[in-house]
Design a protein around this motif. Structure first.
Motif: not given
Ligand SMILES: [Mg+2]
Ligand SMILES: Nc1ncnc2c1ncn2[C@@H]1O[C@H](COP(=O)(O)OP(=O)(O)OP(=O)(O)O)[C@@H](O)[C@H]1O
Ligand SMILES: Nc1ncnc2c1ncn2[C@@H]1O[C@H](COP(=O)(O)OP(=O)(O)OP(=O)(O)O)[C@@H](O)[C@H]1O
Ligand SMILES: [Mg+2]
Lengths: 275, 264, 330, 275, 264
Positions: B43, B165-166
Motif C-alpha cells: 500500500t 488496492d485489494e
Molecule cells: Mg495494504
C-alpha cells in the motif's frame, strides 16, 4: 421460562410500561402535596395539580394589563427566538470552522488548541464577564448560548471531518477536485447531517444557558418568569413552566431528528431504532 | 520511453525502512499485479504512485518527470473500502468528476452542462452494469455493486493509470469472478495501465500481465525494521500459459516463505 | 470618563426589581420618562435588569449612565472603582423592607452560633452587622452563607436553613411561612439604607438635562403614589411579579420620599454624613473598598453638609440641586 | 505548490502555530487593558496581568485572617470534593441503570421514557424542590451535579449497551451464562471504559452545575468566589479563577483519559490521535 | 432417533414469509453446509436452531423435544464477526465457559478452580494453534486468529452442535484454506454435528457431508414476500468423489438460478 435478558415486552405493552414510572411519580407528588397542604393550607411549595392547571390556563389565555400581551406566549416566543438565533449562529460557526479546521491540517494546527481550551472554560464562570462585555440586551443572551455551545460543535464536527476516510479525499482529488471543491463537495455535504445531530446533542446545554442568561438580565422569557416568581416561591407557575420548557425542548429535538431523516436518508442508513 | 520508472527507490518512516532498492520500468498498457506478505509495503508503494506519500530516496518518474507529490486526475484509484461518496447517488458519484471539471467554483453543474454530464455518466454506468440503480445511494448497493461504482467513477476522468488496492478483497468468491471479467474488459477497451494489489495469488495470475512479489531479501532479527522489502520476483505472465504451471514454478522459488507468512 | 463627559442627547439608566424602584417600571411603560426627556430635548432608555448586582456592574463598567442602587453599594462598587458617582435622587429608605428571619425563635439574640443565609457584602450584610451590634454580638458569633437573593425563599423551606437576612418581596414571602419569625427589621434603623438613583458625575456635569428629566419623571410618579393611584400601583405590582395587595404590603415597609423637600432635607442633614461614615467603616472592615485601601476614608464622600474621607478623592456625591430645581419650578 | 488540503505543518511548527492565537489574544487584552487604565487608573474591568498575578499570588499564599485558611486552596478543595463526589455518584448510578436498562429489554421499556424526559428538564429551574429534598448544604450542591449529569450518562451507556453486538450476548449464553452473568461479565467490563469516556464528556456539564450550585448558596468554592467578587467587578480575581478552573478541568479530563488508556488498552485499540 | 428434525417448519416476519415447508432430519456427526442467495433466510434458519428466533409454524425438534427458545451451552456458535469478547485476552476468552460454569455468582473463578480452568483452556488453545498468543487481546490478532479463537471458545463447552454463520467469509483465501483444515480436524476428533453457512460453493463441497441449497420454489412477482425459501437441494457429499463432478451435476440442475442471483 426464558432468561431475563431474552424477555422482550410486546409493542403495546411497551407503551404501558413506559407510562408506569410517570404514574408512580405523579402519585408520589400528589400525596406529598396533600400532606404539606394539610399541614399548612398556604404552602406554596407543592401546589395541587388543579391549582397549577388554573394558573397555567390563566397565563396562557389572559392578556396582561400592563403590556397587553399574553404572558406565556410572549415568554415562549422570546425564549424560542433567543435559542433559535443562538443555536443557529453556533451551528453556522461550528460548521464553517469545523469543516475548515477538519479539512485543512495547516489551519487545524492553528485553531485546535484554542478551541480545546475554549471548550474547557465553564461558561457559567464567565457569565458575569459576558454581561459586562455585551451589555444586557439580546446580544448578551445570544452570546452566552453561542459561547456555551459553539466549542462543542466545532470539536464534534472537526472530529468527524478527521474521521472521514482519507480515501474519499484522495478519490476526490483523483477526480480533479481542488482544495475548495473538496471542502465544498465532500466535507460540507457529509458534515451537514452530522451538524444536525450534534445540534440536537447541544440543545440541552443551550437551554441551560438560555435560562441562566434570562435569570440575570431579561424582561421576558421562560427563564425570566421562573426567576421572577421564584422570589415569591410561586411553584404553581414554576412547575408548569418547567413542564412546558421540557415539552418545547422535546419538540425541538424531534423536529431536528425529523428534518435530518428526511433530508439525509443516506446518513441514517446504518441506524437501528435507538430506543 | 517508459511510462513509469524507478531507480534505487526507497521509503522510510523515521528509522523504519519499509521499501528499498526498487528498480523497474513499466510501459503503457501493462497490467501489474502486486502480491506480498501483510505489512510489507504494498500500500505504501501505491501511495507513492498516488502522490500521497513522499519518496525518501532514489527516483520515481512518470513520463520522465518526477512523480507529482499529490493525487491528480491522471491517476485513478479504487480502494477496498470508502472509494465512493456515501452522500451521492450512483449517478451523482459518477457525474462528480465532470462537474468538478466544468464548474470550478461550485463543483456542481446546471442546465446544459448538467445534461451533458448525465449523458456521459450514463455511458460509464452502463459499462459497469449499474444502469438499474442510477438513483440509489451506496448504502443501498451490495459490496460488489459499490466496487463497480468506484471503478466507473475512477474511469470518468479517463486516467492513464489505474491503481487498485485489494479492490475485491471484501467480496464473495462468486461476485469476485464477475468483477474480474469487468476489469479485464475495461483494461483492454480503454488501454489502461493498471497496478493491482491482491492477496489472492490466483487473481494475480488471472488478471495481470506482470507479477511483482514484494519481500524482504535481508533480515536482521535484532532490528526487524532495519531492512525493507523490495521486488523479489518480477514475472511476465502470458495469458496463454496455464497459470497453474507458473504457480508451481513460483513455489519452487521463494514464494513459499511469502505464503507461509501470509498464513501467519 | 471623557467619553461620558461629552455632551450627548441619548442616555440609558437601569433598575432592578425592588419595591422602592418600581416607579421606574411605571415611568418607563407609561411614557413618563419619555415625556420629560422630550421636554429637555434628549432621549433616555430605561432598562430593567433582572439581577441587581449585574445592574450595578453595568453602571460601573460604563454601559449605562445611571442606575438604581443603595447608598452602600454606590460607595463600595462604582465609587470604590474610581467611577465618580452622584446620588441624584434619594427615593426612599428601608423602613422594614429588610429583615432578619429566624426559625424556631423570635429573639434576635438566638442568632448566635447559627448559619445565616444572606447576600454577602450587600446592604443585608451591613444591616445584619447593625442588628448584631444591637444585641451585643459580632459577626464572629455567626456564620454567613452567601446566597443568591432569588433563591432565598426556596432555601428557607429547607429544614437545614436556620436564619436568613433578606429584603422584600422575599421577606414577605418568608414571613408568611409558618416557621418564619421576623426578629429584626430595618424599621429599627430608619434612614440608613437609602435607595437612590445614581448617575455618573461627569455625564451629569456635561448634560444637566439628564438630571432634570430623571428628577421630573420621578416626582411625577411620586405624586401618583402619594395619591395612592390604584391603576399606577397595579402596574408596578404586576412588573414586580405580585398583585396590588402584595405590593402595598411592600410599600408599607418603605418610606418613600414622595415630597421632594423631605429628600432635600435628608441630603443636607449631618445625619446622612454620619450614616455614610458608618457604612464606609463597615465596608473597609470587610475589604469592600479594595485590598489596597489604607483606611475607611480612602474614598471621599461629599454631602451638602461636608465631606467624609479623602477630599482629593471624592467619588460619591449627594447632590440635592436637581431636586431643588424641580421644587423651585413647581 | 501542493493543494491546501495536502499541506501539513511540521511537528515543531505545529506547536508554534497553536500558540499563535493565544499570543494574539493576549496582545489584544493588554492593549485594551492599557487603554482603559489610562482613562481611569481605578478601573477594575480589565486589570493588568501584573495586577492579576499579584492578586492570584496573594490568594494562593496568604492565610485568611478570619478562617485561617488559604483562600485559593480552600476553594479548590471544596469544589473538587463536590465535583468528584457528584460525578462519582452519577457515574455509579449511570453505570448500573445503563447496564440494566441496556441489557434487559423489559426494564428498558419501563425506564427509557422516564430517562428521556428527565434529561430534558433544566435542573436549574427546579432548584426550590432540590432544596427541600436535599437541604441547602453540600448535599444540595452534589445533588444538582448528579441530577444534571446522570441522565446523560444513563442514555450514553444504555445506547452503548444496545450497540454491543447481539452476537456477544448470544455467544455468552451458548457458553452457559445466566442473565446475571451476561450483565456481569459481558456488559459491565465493556461498558466501564465507555463510562470513563462518557464521564469525560460530562465533566464540562458537571463544572457548569457546580458553579451554578455554588453561586446559589455556599461558603467556599471556586464558583462561590467568582459570584461573590463579581459584585465588586474584581476582574483581577475572576479572570485568574476562570483560568484556574479551566486548568483544573483540563487536568481532570486528562487524568480520566490516562486512567482509561492504562486500564483498558483493548478499548483504545481502534483510536487514532484525535488532534 | 435423529438429533434434529423439522416438519413443515415455517418462519414469517409479519406477512413476510421467509422460510416455508422445511422438512429434514439430521443425524449426529453430520456436517451440513448451507448455501443460498443473499437474504433467502439462511441466517434466520440458524437463529431458529440457536433459539433466538421463534418458529412460526410446524415443528423443530432436538432429541425429539421442541428446540429450546433460547441459546444454551449445547449449541455452540461462531459468527462472521463479533464472536469473541474484545475485553478478554485469548486465555480469558477460552476460560470464560468454565468460569461461568464453576462460579454462578461472579462468573469468575479463583485459586484452584482458576488453575483448572486455565489448564483446560490451554489444551483448547493449543488445538487451534494460538499457544503463542495467550495474553493477547483480540484486537492484536489477525482476522484468522480471531476466528480460531472463536472456535476454541465455542468448543470449550463441548457442545453437541456447532453452528457456523459464514465463519471464514472475511478471511483471505490463503488463511481460509488453513481454517478448513482446522475445522475438519476438530469435527472428526470431537464428533460434532456442524451446520455451516457459506457463500463459497467450493468451501461447501470441501467441508460438508451434506449440502443444503436454500431457494424459493414459488414466486409471485406482484407480492415478492408472499412465498418463502425452502431446501431445494439436499445432496449427500462423499469425500471420495471429486467435488468437481458434483458441482457440474448441480449446475445442470437448478443451481444456476441461485448462482446468478448471488451474482446479482
Ligand atoms: Mg495494504
Ligand atoms: N504513516 C506511517 N507511519 C509509520 N509507519 C507506517 C505508516 N504507514 C505504514 N507504515 C508501516 O509501513 C509498513 C508497510 O505498510 P503497508 O500498509 O504499506 O503494508 P501492506 O503491504 O499494504 O500490508 P497489507 O497487505 O496488510 O495491506 C507497515 O509496517 C506499517 O506499519
Ligand atoms: N428481525 C427481522 N424482521 C423482519 N425481517 C427480517 C428480520 N430478520 C431478517 N429478516 C428478513 O428475512 C430475510 C432473510 O434474512 P437472512 O438474514 O436470514 O438472510 P441470509 O440468507 O442469511 O442472507 P445473507 O446471505 O445476506 O446473510 C431477509 O429478507 C430479511 O430482510
Ligand atoms: Mg446471513
Amino acid at each position: 421460562m426464558k432468561r431475563l435478558i431474552n424477555l422482550t415486552p410486546s409493542r403495546g405493552g411497551r407503551w404501558l410500561l413506559g407510562l408506569l414510572p410517570f404514574l408512580l411519580l405523579a402519585m408520589l407528588y400528589i400525596s406529598l402535596s396533600n400532606a404539606r397542604l394539610a399541614e399548612n393550607p398556604n404552602d406554596r411549595l407543592l401546589p395541587t395539580p388543579a391549582n397549577m392547571a388554573s394558573t397555567f390556563y390563566h397565563l396562557a389565555t389572559a392578556e396582561n394589563a400592563r403590556t397587553g400581551q399574553i404572558v406565556l406566549w410572549a415568554d415562549t416566543f422570546a425564549s424560542l427566538e433567543r435559542i433559535v438565533i443562538g443555536v443557529g449562529i453556533s451551528a453556522f460557526i461550528g460548521l464553517i470552522i469545523g469543516i475548515v479546521s477538519g479539512g485543512l491540517p495547516i489551519l487545524r494546527a492553528k485553531l485546535s488548541p484554542l478551541v480545546t481550551v475554549a471548550s474547557l472554560i465553564p461558561p457559567m464562570a464567565i457569565l458575569p464577564i459576558l454581561f459586562i462585555a455585551f451589555g444586557t440586551g439580546e446580544a448578551a443572551k445570544i452570546a452566552l448560548i453561542v459561547i456555551g455551545v459553539t466549542p462543542f460543535l466545532i470539536r464534534d464536527l472537526q472530529g468527524h471531518a478527521l474521521r472521514l476516510p482519507d480515501e474519499q479525499l484522495i478519490k476526490a482529488q483523483t477526480l480533479g477536485a481542488s482544495s475548495w471543491q473538496v471542502l465544498l463537495r465532500v466535507l460540507l455535504p457529509q458534515l451537514t447531517p452530522r451538524l444536525l445531530n450534534a445540534t440536537r446533542l447541544a440543545l440541552g446545554t443551550a437551554w441551560l444557558f438560555l435560562i441562566a442568561a434570562e435569570a440575570i438580565a431579561a424582561q421576558e422569557g421562560l427563564g425570566y418568569r421562573i426567576f421572577l416568581v421564584r422570589r415569591y416561591l410561586s411553584m404553581d407557575i414554576i412547575l408548569p413552566y418547567v413542564a412546558w420548557i421540557t415539552l418545547l425542548a422535546f419538540l425541538l429535538d424531534q423536529l431536528l431528528a425529523w428534518v435530518s431523516r428526511l433530508a439525509f436518508p443516506w446518513y441514517h442508513s446504518g441506524e437501528g431504532d435507538n430506543a | 520511453m517508459s511510462l513509469l520508472a524507478a531507480k534505487r527507490l526507497e521509503k522510510h518512516y523515521g528509522n523504519h525502512v519499509v521499501l528499498e532498492n526498487l528498480n523497474f520500468s513499466v510501459e503503457p498498457g501493462e497490467f501489474v499485479t502486486l502480491v506480498g506478505a501483510s505489512g510489507c509495503g504494498k500500500t505504501t508503494f501505491l501511495k507513492m504512485l498516488l502522490g500521497t506519500e513522499a519518496i525518501s530516496k532514489g527516483s520515481l518518474t512518470l513520463d520522465d518527470q518526477p512523480i507529482p507529490n499529490e493525487p491528480g486526475p491522471d491517476r485513478g484509484v479504487v480502494f477496498q473500502k470508502y472509494s465512493v461518496f456515501p452522500h451521492l447517488t450512483v449517478l451523482g458519484n459518477v457525474m462528480m468528476a465532470d462537474e468538478l471539471h466544468s464548474s470550478k467554483l461550485l463543483g456542481k453543474s446546471f442546465g446544459a452542462a448538467k445534461r451533458r454530464a448525465i449523458e456521459k455518466a450514463h455511458a460509464r454506468i452502463d459499462e459497469v452494469g449499474l444502469d438499474q440503480a442510477l438513483d440509489k445511494y451506496p448504502h443501498e448497493l451490495s459490496g460488489g455493486m459499490q466496487q463497480r461504482l468506484a471503478i466507473a467513477q475512477a474511469l470518468m476522468m479517463r486516467p492513464r493509470m489505474l491503481l487498485l488496492d485489494e479492490p475485491f478483497g471484501a467480496l464473495d468468491p462468486g461476485i469476485r469472478q464477475d468483477m474480474h471479467v469487468l476489469i479485464n474488459r475495461l483494461w483492454q477497451e480503454q488501454q489502461l495501465t493498471i497496478f493491482m494489489i491482491t492477496h489472492d495469488l490466483k487473481e494475480a495470475f488471472e488478471l495481470g500481465t506482470r507479477l511483482w512479489v514484494f519481500d524482504k531479501t535481508r533480515h536482521d532479527p535484532q532490528a526487524p525494521e532495519a531492512y525493507g522489502a523490495t521486488i523479489t520476483y518480477d514475472l511476465p505472465i502470458s495469458r496463454d500459459r496455464p497459470s497453474e504451471a507458473l504457480k508451481e514454478k513460483l513455489q519452487q522459488g521463494g514464494l513459499q516463505t511469502h505464503t507461509q507468512e501470509t498464513l501467519l | 470618563t471623557p467619553a461620558q463627559a461629552q455632551e450627548r442627547d441619548e442616555f440609558s439608566v437601569c433598575w432592578s426589581i425592588y419595591a422602592g424602584w418600581m416607579p421606574w417600571a411605571y415611568a418607563d411603560v407609561e411614557g413618563v420618562v419619555d415625556k420629560w426627556a422630550d421636554e429637555y430635548g434628549i432621549s433616555i432608555d430605561v432598562v430593567q435588569v433582572n439581577d441587581y448586582v449585574q445592574s450595578i456592574n453595568q453602571f460601573t463598567s460604563g454601559n449605562v449612565d445611571g442606575c438604581a442602587m443603595t447608598n452602600m453599594d454606590a460607595l463600595t462598587i462604582p465609587a470604590a472603582s474610581g467611577v465618580d458617582s452622584t446620588a441624584l435622587i434619594v427615593g426612599d429608605y428601608s423602613n422594614g423592607n429588610d429583615g432578619i428571619v429566624l426559625k424556631g425563635s423570635d429573639d434576635l439574640a438566638d442568632i448566635e452560633g447559627r448559619e445565616v443565609n444572606l447576600v454577602q457584602f450587600s446592604v443585608s450584610h451591613y444591616f445584619l452587622a447593625r442588628a448584631l451590634e444591637s444585641v451585643g454580638l459580632t459577626e464572629r458569633d455567626i456564620e454567613t452563607v452567601n446566597t443568591s437573593d432569588a433563591d432565598i425563599v426556596g432555601l428557607f423551606s429547607s429544614d437545614t436553613t436556620e436564619a436568613v437576612v433578606t429584603w422584600n418581596p422575599q421577606l414577605n414571602a418568608i414571613a408568611e411561612m409558618p416557621e418564619g419569625n421576623v426578629v429584626y427589621t430595618s424599621a429599627e434603623i430608619p434612614g440608613e439604607i437609602l435607595d437612590m438613583m445614581v448617575v455618573n458625575t461627569d455625564t451629569l456635569a456635561a448634560n444637566p438635562e439628564l438630571g432634570h428629566a430623571l428628577v421630573g419623571a420621578w416626582y411625577e410618579v411620586m405624586e401618583l403614589i402619594e395619591a395612592d393611584d390604584e391603576q399606577a400601583l397595579s402596574i408596578m405590582a404586576d412588573a414586580a411579579g405580585t398583585d396590588l395587595e402584595g405590593y402595598r404590603a411592600q410599600l408599607d415597609a418603605t418610606y418613600m420620599y414622595t415630597d421632594p423637600a423631605e429628600a432635600i432635607e435628608l441630603m443636607q442633614s449631618p445625619e446622612l454624613l454620619d450614616t455614610m461614615e458608618r457604612v464606609a467603616e463597615f465596608s473597609f472592615e470587610h475589604g469592600l473598598l479594595g485590598d489596597m485601601a489604607p483606611n475607611a476614608s480612602v474614598v471621599g464622600i461629599e454631602t451638602p453638609s461636608g465631606v467624609f474621607g479623602d477630599e482629593s478623592n471624592v467619588q460619591l456625591r449627594f447632590d440635592p440641586s436637581f431636586t431643588q430645581a424641580y421644587l423651585d419650578a413647581e
